[in-house]
Scaffold this active site. Structure first.
Site, PDB file in Angstrom:
ATOM      1  N   HIS A 187      -1.556   6.360   0.688  1.00 34.86           N
ATOM      2  CA  HIS A 187      -1.650   7.504  -0.222  1.00 34.86           C
ATOM      3  C   HIS A 187      -2.930   7.437  -1.055  1.00 34.86           C
ATOM      4  CE1 HIS A 187      -0.769   4.975  -3.715  1.00 34.86           C
ATOM      5  NE2 HIS A 187       0.148   4.382  -2.964  1.00 34.86           N
ATOM      6  N   GLU A 263       7.397   1.688  -0.869  1.00 37.61           N
ATOM      7  CA  GLU A 263       6.764   0.472  -1.340  1.00 37.61           C
ATOM      8  C   GLU A 263       7.840  -0.501  -1.821  1.00 37.61           C
ATOM      9  OE1 GLU A 263       4.828  -1.968  -1.319  1.00 37.61           O
ATOM     10  OE2 GLU A 263       2.977  -0.961  -1.958  1.00 37.61           O
TER      11      GLU A 263
END
Length: 383
Positions: A187, A263
């Site tokens: 990202h 994550e």
């Protein structure tokens, strides 16, 4: 500490129906070492009956080792996995009592089911064939005598899902067909990124910064020019959603979200710099840097746990998009983990990779279960 086992189960029938047998391998969920095996010739039966009996035997073997354990069942039978996961109805009268029996071995909340390619279920397949060979010879299967114990240093460090050594590249056979390609996109930046603060799945879930949105646009331009992306899968966190949606809009594709791409949860370290964590939690940080099984302060997730769920997510995406090029939008730790697994590298290799915001990596997965890393940390589209 609750034990975790991996059960690999299979069954077969020579004739379907015909002489049939099953095999099951139980592995330690942390080391990947085989801790139990089971196989049996069951007479005249179908493939599906044999597969269910292999599942039941594997679950029972795991329960005998530890009745409180959690179990991840991995099978190459789509039918059994989908039925036991509750997504497909069980209509066949031969399957219904077997499925019901499997559900009674361990509590439902402690068992998960994952489909894997047949190439990754060779241990259970071998046992099933040994059982059928024994039946043909008029006897029952007997376990082989254990080999001499290997030195501790040579022990397998992780589950088989994680440690298959890649053979693609120079030695790649020419007849494996079109590989499934993951284009891995980290990202774009958030407000925490330039300050190098821990930002996992247990924190504030920050959005992209202005620079991060610019990076997502540049990635979208580069991937549109590339012209090969056929599907987009992303972590459901806000920064990955925004990055994925920017690229998908440019490509005219929909985004599918996969929880396994999140994550790591960094617990009490969320929002802190490495120096701040070192000052406040020195012992926990030292342990975390020294072992993939260690967890950040207050977190329930280690890199070993991440490796397992990232591997499951990988296999799900490959099964859903065989032979296609998939954009996978995720975070530093999951992307590094997928690259590490493709390389067959040890866990501490995670600390030897640089992965910049909005960078691109690429991995190809072949039909025999092997992989080839094609790109790492490409940021040329950001220059």
């Amino acid at each position: 500490m609750v034990a975790r086992f991996i059960v690999e189960a299979d069954g077969g029938s020579r004739g379907n129906p015909g002489p049939a047998g099953y095999g099951a391998v139980v592995r330690d969920g942390d080391t990947g070492q085989i801790v139990a095996e089971a196989a049996e010739f069951i007479g005249h039966a179908t493939n599906n009956v044999a597969e269910y009996k292999g599942l039941i035997a594997g679950l029972r073997a795991a329960r005998e080792l530890d009745p409180d354990a959690t179990v991840d069942v991995r099978m190459d039978s789509k039918l059994v996995v989908e039925q036991m996961s509750g997504r497909w109805k069980i209509k066949h009268p031969d399957m219904q009592p077997l499925a019901a029996e499997a559900k009674t071995v361990l509590p439902r909340g402690r068992v998960t089911y994952t489909w894997i390619p047949r190439e990754r279920n060779k241990g259970a397949d071998r046992l099933a064939n040994e059982a059928m060979d024994a039946g043909k010879a008029g006897r029952q299967w007997e376990p082989r005598k254990p080999a001499a114990a290997a030195p501790a240093a040579a022990a397998v460090a992780e589950p088989p899902l994680e440690t298959a050594a890649p053979k693609a590249g120079w030695a790649a056979p020419a007849d494996l067909g079109t590989p499934t390609t993951f284009v891995l996109l980290r990202h774009g930046e958030t407000a925490l990124t330039p300050e190098k603060r821990f930002s996992g799945s247990g924190g504030s879930d920050p959005e992209l910064s202005e620079k991060g949105r610019w990076q997502a646009e540049r990635a979208a331009e580069a991937l549109a020019a590339r012209g090969s992306i056929q599907a987009v899968v992303a972590s459901p966190m806000q920064r990955t959603r925004q990055t994925a949606e920017t690229v998908a809009a440019r490509l005219g594709l929909e985004v599918r979200y996969e929880e396994g791409l999140r994550e790591v949860d960094f617990g009490a370290w969320e929002g802190l710099t490495f120096a701040e964590v070192s000052e406040r939690y020195p012992d926990d940080l030292t342990a975390w840097l020294g072992s993939a099984k260690a967890k950040p302060t207050g977190s329930s997730e280690s890199f070993t746990t991440l490796t397992h769920r990232a591997g499951v997510a990988r296999d799900k995406i490959i099964a859903r998009h065989p032979g296609r090029t998939v954009l996978v939008v995720s975070h530093v730790s999951p992307i590094k983990t997928l690259v590490r697994l493709a390389l067959g590298a040890p866990p501490d290799s995670l600390y030897r990779m640089e992965l910049s915001a909005a960078s691109l990596c690429a991995v190809q997965y072949y039909a025999d279960g092997n992989a080839s890393v094609r790109l790492l940390n490409d940021t040329s589209h950001l220059r």
